[in-house]
Write a protein that holds these residues in place. Structure first.
Motif, PDB file in Angstrom:
ATOM      1  N   LEU A  45      61.194 -54.870 -12.197  1.00  0.00           N
ATOM      2  CA  LEU A  45      61.975 -56.075 -11.888  1.00  0.00           C
ATOM      3  C   LEU A  45      61.042 -57.237 -11.539  1.00  0.00           C
ATOM      4  N   ALA A  46      60.058 -56.984 -10.674  1.00  0.00           N
ATOM      5  CA  ALA A  46      59.108 -58.035 -10.293  1.00  0.00           C
ATOM      6  C   ALA A  46      58.333 -58.528 -11.519  1.00  0.00           C
ATOM      7  N   HIS A  47      57.957 -57.591 -12.387  1.00  0.00           N
ATOM      8  CA  HIS A  47      57.232 -57.924 -13.620  1.00  0.00           C
ATOM      9  C   HIS A  47      58.061 -58.870 -14.500  1.00  0.00           C
ATOM     10  N   GLU A  48      59.347 -58.549 -14.648  1.00  0.00           N
ATOM     11  CA  GLU A  48      60.245 -59.362 -15.473  1.00  0.00           C
ATOM     12  C   GLU A  48      60.423 -60.766 -14.884  1.00  0.00           C
ATOM     13  N   LEU A  49      60.531 -60.848 -13.556  1.00  0.00           N
ATOM     14  CA  LEU A  49      60.683 -62.157 -12.900  1.00  0.00           C
ATOM     15  C   LEU A  49      59.417 -62.998 -13.071  1.00  0.00           C
ATOM     16  N   ILE A  50      58.256 -62.353 -13.021  1.00  0.00           N
ATOM     17  CA  ILE A  50      56.985 -63.055 -13.271  1.00  0.00           C
ATOM     18  C   ILE A  50      56.979 -63.625 -14.692  1.00  0.00           C
ATOM     19  N   ARG A  51      57.383 -62.779 -15.640  1.00  0.00           N
ATOM     20  CA  ARG A  51      57.381 -63.194 -17.052  1.00  0.00           C
ATOM     21  C   ARG A  51      58.326 -64.381 -17.275  1.00  0.00           C
ATOM     22  N   LYS A  52      59.525 -64.270 -16.724  1.00  0.00           N
ATOM     23  CA  LYS A  52      60.535 -65.340 -16.898  1.00  0.00           C
ATOM     24  C   LYS A  52      60.067 -66.672 -16.308  1.00  0.00           C
ATOM     25  N   ALA A  53      59.354 -66.582 -15.180  1.00  0.00           N
ATOM     26  CA  ALA A  53      58.929 -67.804 -14.484  1.00  0.00           C
ATOM     27  C   ALA A  53      57.642 -68.385 -15.069  1.00  0.00           C
ATOM     28  N   GLY A  54      56.990 -67.634 -15.972  1.00  0.00           N
ATOM     29  CA  GLY A  54      55.694 -68.084 -16.472  1.00  0.00           C
ATOM     30  C   GLY A  54      54.630 -68.048 -15.393  1.00  0.00           C
ATOM     31  N   ALA A  55      54.821 -67.170 -14.404  1.00  0.00           N
ATOM     32  CA  ALA A  55      53.860 -67.025 -13.302  1.00  0.00           C
ATOM     33  C   ALA A  55      52.792 -66.002 -13.696  1.00  0.00           C
ATOM     34  N   GLU A  56      51.827 -65.815 -12.808  1.00  0.00           N
ATOM     35  CA  GLU A  56      50.775 -64.820 -13.045  1.00  0.00           C
ATOM     36  C   GLU A  56      50.714 -63.873 -11.859  1.00  0.00           C
ATOM     37  N   SER A  57      50.581 -62.584 -12.152  1.00  0.00           N
ATOM     38  CA  SER A  57      50.418 -61.598 -11.088  1.00  0.00           C
ATOM     39  C   SER A  57      49.034 -61.719 -10.459  1.00  0.00           C
ATOM     40  N   CYS A  58      48.977 -61.576  -9.139  1.00  0.00           N
ATOM     41  CA  CYS A  58      47.681 -61.509  -8.452  1.00  0.00           C
ATOM     42  C   CYS A  58      47.192 -60.075  -8.330  1.00  0.00           C
ATOM     43  N   TYR A  59      48.049 -59.111  -8.646  1.00  0.00           N
ATOM     44  CA  TYR A  59      47.745 -57.707  -8.355  1.00  0.00           C
ATOM     45  C   TYR A  59      47.279 -56.902  -9.557  1.00  0.00           C
ATOM     46  N   ILE A  60      47.828 -57.192 -10.731  1.00  0.00           N
ATOM     47  CA  ILE A  60      47.702 -56.236 -11.835  1.00  0.00           C
ATOM     48  C   ILE A  60      46.237 -55.953 -12.195  1.00  0.00           C
ATOM     49  N   ASP A  61      45.397 -56.978 -12.161  1.00  0.00           N
ATOM     50  CA  ASP A  61      43.968 -56.800 -12.461  1.00  0.00           C
ATOM     51  C   ASP A  61      43.110 -56.764 -11.203  1.00  0.00           C
ATOM     52  N   TYR A  62      43.751 -56.734 -10.038  1.00  0.00           N
ATOM     53  CA  TYR A  62      43.023 -56.848  -8.770  1.00  0.00           C
ATOM     54  C   TYR A  62      42.193 -55.595  -8.520  1.00  0.00           C
ATOM     55  N   HIS A  63      40.875 -55.774  -8.311  1.00  0.00           N
ATOM     56  CA  HIS A  63      39.994 -54.626  -8.089  1.00  0.00           C
ATOM     57  C   HIS A  63      38.917 -54.986  -7.072  1.00  0.00           C
ATOM     58  N   PRO A  64      39.299 -55.024  -5.780  1.00  0.00           N
ATOM     59  CA  PRO A  64      38.313 -55.299  -4.728  1.00  0.00           C
ATOM     60  C   PRO A  64      37.473 -54.060  -4.441  1.00  0.00           C
ATOM     61  N   SER A  65      36.519 -54.210  -3.548  1.00  0.00           N
ATOM     62  CA  SER A  65      35.592 -53.108  -3.242  1.00  0.00           C
ATOM     63  C   SER A  65      36.322 -51.881  -2.695  1.00  0.00           C
ATOM     64  N   PHE A  66      37.452 -52.097  -1.976  1.00  0.00           N
ATOM     65  CA  PHE A  66      38.134 -50.953  -1.360  1.00  0.00           C
ATOM     66  C   PHE A  66      39.144 -50.284  -2.297  1.00  0.00           C
ATOM     67  N   GLY A  67      39.365 -50.839  -3.488  1.00  0.00           N
ATOM     68  CA  GLY A  67      40.311 -50.245  -4.432  1.00  0.00           C
ATOM     69  C   GLY A  67      39.607 -49.308  -5.392  1.00  0.00           C
ATOM     70  N   ALA A  68      40.245 -48.174  -5.704  1.00  0.00           N
ATOM     71  CA  ALA A  68      39.602 -47.177  -6.572  1.00  0.00           C
ATOM     72  C   ALA A  68      39.498 -47.671  -8.016  1.00  0.00           C
ATOM     73  N   SER A  69      40.447 -48.496  -8.429  1.00  0.00           N
ATOM     74  CA  SER A  69      40.513 -49.001  -9.808  1.00  0.00           C
ATOM     75  C   SER A  69      41.398 -50.237  -9.786  1.00  0.00           C
ATOM     76  N   PRO A  70      41.503 -51.010 -10.892  1.00  0.00           N
ATOM     77  CA  PRO A  70      42.439 -52.131 -10.882  1.00  0.00           C
ATOM     78  C   PRO A  70      43.842 -51.649 -10.508  1.00  0.00           C
ATOM     79  N   PHE A  71      44.564 -52.473  -9.733  1.00  0.00           N
ATOM     80  CA  PHE A  71      45.842 -52.044  -9.135  1.00  0.00           C
ATOM     81  C   PHE A  71      46.866 -51.637 -10.205  1.00  0.00           C
ATOM     82  N   GLY A  72      46.983 -52.435 -11.261  1.00  0.00           N
ATOM     83  CA  GLY A  72      47.793 -52.028 -12.403  1.00  0.00           C
ATOM     84  C   GLY A  72      49.293 -52.254 -12.275  1.00  0.00           C
TER      85      GLY A  72
END
Length: 257
Positions: A45-72
């Protein structure tokens, strides 16, 4: 500490659409969260709302030092003993679950970040009290976000509410600067001493985010590499707004209706 960026009044106005969008997605996902609803459906649902609004996710590619991999995924869904960075997975919400939703997105190049906690179905008194305490701590932190104070005043205001309610405070993760990216300086701890830290100036935009666990301040990372859970299995709650400090009252950019 890195560079602290102060925003002009015109830039703060430009940040308002991101704040409104983030608030609207939290409202929509919280409204959709019922018994039997899958966490992956909330993410979709959140993904669809992002798409409709032409917004960008801050999380999907997010990969800080404490994250095992990109959040996805595009929203954090933390259930019961999970409190932060909850990676959505194939789980159907059950009656009485405590769900924390944390969402950040970029609109027109500006980011906002916000979180809320709800109970799905039949609430337990302890959960409602925990959620209420995070909300009151958030309000106290925002009230302290005034020119003439320092970051320490915000931290103390949050910590005082937690301690008065009998909760211990973890300071590993807290609030942060927000702007073109999701996480910037300064760090805003959820406990601290007045007179310490960065002086608050007009144009400083920060996320304030109290999160407390019922009977511990210790956390560990789930095997998924992201989700942070309480060390003793007790439940957590999380409240967050992105705010702009002005010459007068702070502006809550992620205010919900």
């Amino acid at each position: 500490m890195g560079m602290i960026e102060l925003r002009t009044p015109a830039e703060i106005e430009e940040m308002r659409p991101a704040g409104r969008f983030v608030a609207s997605v939290l409202e929509a996902t919280a409204a959709a969260a019922g018994v039997g609803v899958n966490l992956l459906e909330l993410d979709a649902l959140a993904h669809e709302l992002i798409r409709k609004a032409g917004a960008e996710s801050c999380y999907i590619d997010y990969h800080p030092s404490f994250g095992a991999s990109p959040f996805g995924k595009v929203i954090c869904t933390s259930v019961n003993d999970a409190v932060l960075h909850g990676l959505p997975f194939d789980y159907r919400l059950r009656d009485g679950d405590l769900l924390s939703l944390d969402f950040a997105a970029s609109v027109n190049g500006w980011v906002s970040d916000s979180a809320l906690s709800i109970v799905v179905g039949t609430p337990r008194d302890g959960d409602l009290r925990l959620i209420d305490t995070t909300q009151r701590a958030l309000e106290a932190g925002i009230a302290a976000a005034r020119v003439g104070n320092r970051i320490g005043e915000i931290s103390r205001a949050i910590g005082d509410i937690a301690k008065a309610a009998g909760y211990a405070v973890n300071t590993d993760f807290g609030g942060h600067g927000v702007g073109r990216t999701m996480h910037g300086d300064p760090h805003v701890a959820n406990s601290g001493r007045p007179g310490r830290g960065l002086p608050l100036k007009p144009g400083l935009v920060i996320a304030i985010e109290p999160w407390f666990l019922e009977t511990t301040d210790r956390i560990f990372t789930d095997p998924d590499g992201w989700t942070l859970r309480s060390a003793d299995g007790s439940r957590g709650a999380h409240s967050e707004h992105t705010i702009a400090i002005t010459d007068g009252d702070p502006i809550v950019l992620t205010q919900r209706d």
